[in-house]
Design a protein around this motif. Structure first.
Motif, PDB file in Angstrom:
ATOM      1  N   GLN A  80      34.454  35.001  29.801  1.00  0.00           N
ATOM      2  CA  GLN A  80      33.845  36.323  29.894  1.00  0.00           C
ATOM      3  C   GLN A  80      33.873  36.829  31.334  1.00  0.00           C
ATOM      4  OE1 GLN A  80      30.099  36.970  28.004  1.00  0.00           O
ATOM      5  NE2 GLN A  80      30.741  36.024  26.078  1.00  0.00           N
ATOM      6  N   ARG A  81      33.781  35.930  32.276  1.00  0.00           N
ATOM      7  CA  ARG A  81      33.830  36.325  33.691  1.00  0.00           C
ATOM      8  C   ARG A  81      35.177  36.970  34.022  1.00  0.00           C
ATOM      9  NH1 ARG A  81      32.197  32.449  38.733  1.00  0.00           N
ATOM     10  NH2 ARG A  81      32.404  34.040  40.326  1.00  0.00           N
ATOM     11  N   GLN A  82      36.262  36.346  33.584  1.00  0.00           N
ATOM     12  CA  GLN A  82      37.601  36.895  33.826  1.00  0.00           C
ATOM     13  C   GLN A  82      37.780  38.220  33.095  1.00  0.00           C
ATOM     14  OE1 GLN A  82      39.991  35.898  35.880  1.00  0.00           O
ATOM     15  NE2 GLN A  82      41.385  37.503  35.247  1.00  0.00           N
ATOM     16  N   THR A  83      37.308  38.279  31.855  1.00  0.00           N
ATOM     17  CA  THR A  83      37.420  39.511  31.065  1.00  0.00           C
ATOM     18  C   THR A  83      36.641  40.644  31.717  1.00  0.00           C
ATOM     19  OG1 THR A  83      37.636  38.186  29.053  1.00  0.00           O
ATOM     20  CG2 THR A  83      37.086  40.498  28.769  1.00  0.00           C
ATOM     21  N   LYS A  84      35.439  40.332  32.228  1.00  0.00           N
ATOM     22  CA  LYS A  84      34.628  41.361  32.887  1.00  0.00           C
ATOM     23  C   LYS A  84      35.348  41.912  34.104  1.00  0.00           C
ATOM     24  CE  LYS A  84      30.186  42.320  34.989  1.00  0.00           C
ATOM     25  NZ  LYS A  84      28.882  41.816  35.401  1.00  0.00           N
ATOM     26  N   MET A  85      35.963  41.051  34.899  1.00  0.00           N
ATOM     27  CA  MET A  85      36.695  41.496  36.088  1.00  0.00           C
ATOM     28  C   MET A  85      37.858  42.413  35.689  1.00  0.00           C
ATOM     29  SD  MET A  85      36.558  38.079  38.565  1.00  0.00           S
ATOM     30  CE  MET A  85      38.293  38.000  38.565  1.00  0.00           C
ATOM     31  N   GLU A  86      38.568  42.056  34.621  1.00  0.00           N
ATOM     32  CA  GLU A  86      39.696  42.865  34.167  1.00  0.00           C
ATOM     33  C   GLU A  86      39.233  44.214  33.641  1.00  0.00           C
ATOM     34  OE1 GLU A  86      41.635  40.276  31.389  1.00  0.00           O
ATOM     35  OE2 GLU A  86      42.447  39.000  32.973  1.00  0.00           O
ATOM     36  N   LEU A  87      38.153  44.223  32.865  1.00  0.00           N
ATOM     37  CA  LEU A  87      37.625  45.480  32.343  1.00  0.00           C
ATOM     38  C   LEU A  87      37.143  46.370  33.485  1.00  0.00           C
ATOM     39  CD1 LEU A  87      36.825  47.303  29.986  1.00  0.00           C
ATOM     40  CD2 LEU A  87      34.645  46.071  29.878  1.00  0.00           C
ATOM     41  N   ASN A 125      27.717  47.831  23.333  1.00  0.00           N
ATOM     42  CA  ASN A 125      27.528  48.091  24.760  1.00  0.00           C
ATOM     43  C   ASN A 125      28.593  47.324  25.560  1.00  0.00           C
ATOM     44  OD1 ASN A 125      26.648  45.406  25.120  1.00  0.00           O
ATOM     45  ND2 ASN A 125      24.506  45.982  24.860  1.00  0.00           N
ATOM     46  N   LYS A 126      28.529  47.449  26.874  1.00  0.00           N
ATOM     47  CA  LYS A 126      29.562  46.861  27.729  1.00  0.00           C
ATOM     48  C   LYS A 126      29.618  45.337  27.594  1.00  0.00           C
ATOM     49  CE  LYS A 126      31.135  46.994  32.514  1.00  0.00           C
ATOM     50  NZ  LYS A 126      30.804  47.515  33.845  1.00  0.00           N
ATOM     51  N   GLN A 127      28.458  44.687  27.552  1.00  0.00           N
ATOM     52  CA  GLN A 127      28.434  43.229  27.447  1.00  0.00           C
ATOM     53  C   GLN A 127      29.017  42.767  26.111  1.00  0.00           C
ATOM     54  OE1 GLN A 127      27.782  41.189  29.984  1.00  0.00           O
ATOM     55  NE2 GLN A 127      28.482  39.558  28.652  1.00  0.00           N
ATOM     56  N   GLN A 128      28.724  43.489  25.039  1.00  0.00           N
ATOM     57  CA  GLN A 128      29.286  43.149  23.737  1.00  0.00           C
ATOM     58  C   GLN A 128      30.798  43.360  23.731  1.00  0.00           C
ATOM     59  OE1 GLN A 128      26.799  45.838  21.553  1.00  0.00           O
ATOM     60  NE2 GLN A 128      25.434  44.194  20.836  1.00  0.00           N
ATOM     61  N   LEU A 129      31.266  44.407  24.398  1.00  0.00           N
ATOM     62  CA  LEU A 129      32.704  44.655  24.510  1.00  0.00           C
ATOM     63  C   LEU A 129      33.381  43.517  25.264  1.00  0.00           C
ATOM     64  CD1 LEU A 129      35.175  46.489  24.162  1.00  0.00           C
ATOM     65  CD2 LEU A 129      34.502  47.663  26.248  1.00  0.00           C
ATOM     66  N   ILE A 130      32.773  43.078  26.345  1.00  0.00           N
ATOM     67  CA  ILE A 130      33.324  41.963  27.128  1.00  0.00           C
ATOM     68  C   ILE A 130      33.391  40.703  26.273  1.00  0.00           C
ATOM     69  CG2 ILE A 130      32.856  40.409  29.072  1.00  0.00           C
ATOM     70  CD1 ILE A 130      31.759  42.922  30.548  1.00  0.00           C
ATOM     71  N   ALA A 131      32.338  40.419  25.521  1.00  0.00           N
ATOM     72  CA  ALA A 131      32.319  39.231  24.671  1.00  0.00           C
ATOM     73  C   ALA A 131      33.403  39.304  23.607  1.00  0.00           C
ATOM     74  CB  ALA A 131      30.948  39.071  24.029  1.00  0.00           C
ATOM     75  N   SER A 132      33.567  40.466  22.992  1.00  0.00           N
ATOM     76  CA  SER A 132      34.594  40.645  21.962  1.00  0.00           C
ATOM     77  C   SER A 132      35.997  40.481  22.547  1.00  0.00           C
ATOM     78  CB  SER A 132      34.449  42.029  21.327  1.00  0.00           C
ATOM     79  OG  SER A 132      35.490  42.277  20.418  1.00  0.00           O
TER      80      SER A 132
END
Length: 94
Positions: free
Chosen positions: A18-25, A2-9
């Motif tokens: 993860q906060r920075q990665t989430k913003m970029e995604l 799911n989206k959260q798992q993708l962000i973590a990976s």
């Protein structure tokens, strides 16, 4: 995944929060969405092409009453995966 798992990976691979990665995604997804809204194709090498396809108006039947109804034409998002991705998912047996 799911989206959260993708962000973590992605966060682990990029060695960032993860906060920075989430913003970029979120920005990547918003850019793809905006391009499709504007009628553009989005080509990602080694992955695929996102584009709009127009579905023509058609006559359908209401499942409960059996009455004919007209379904309006609409734009439908489509993705065509690259041959490289398909080959990676289905390697040929030697």
């Amino acid at each position: 995944m799911n989206k959260q798992q993708l962000i973590a990976s992605m966060s682990r691979q990029l060695q960032q929060s993860q906060r920075q990665t989430k913003m970029e995604l979120e920005q990547v997804l918003a850019s793809i969405k905006q391009a499709l809204i504007e009628g553009e194709k989005v080509f990602l090498p080694q992955f695929g092409t996102f584009e709009l396809s127009y579905r023509l108006p058609q006559i359908a039947r209401h499942p409960q009453t059996g009455a004919s109804i007209e379904v309006e034409g609409q734009n439908v998002p489509r993705i065509k995966f690259s041959p490289n991705l398909k080959a990676a998912l289905n390697p040929k047996a030697l």
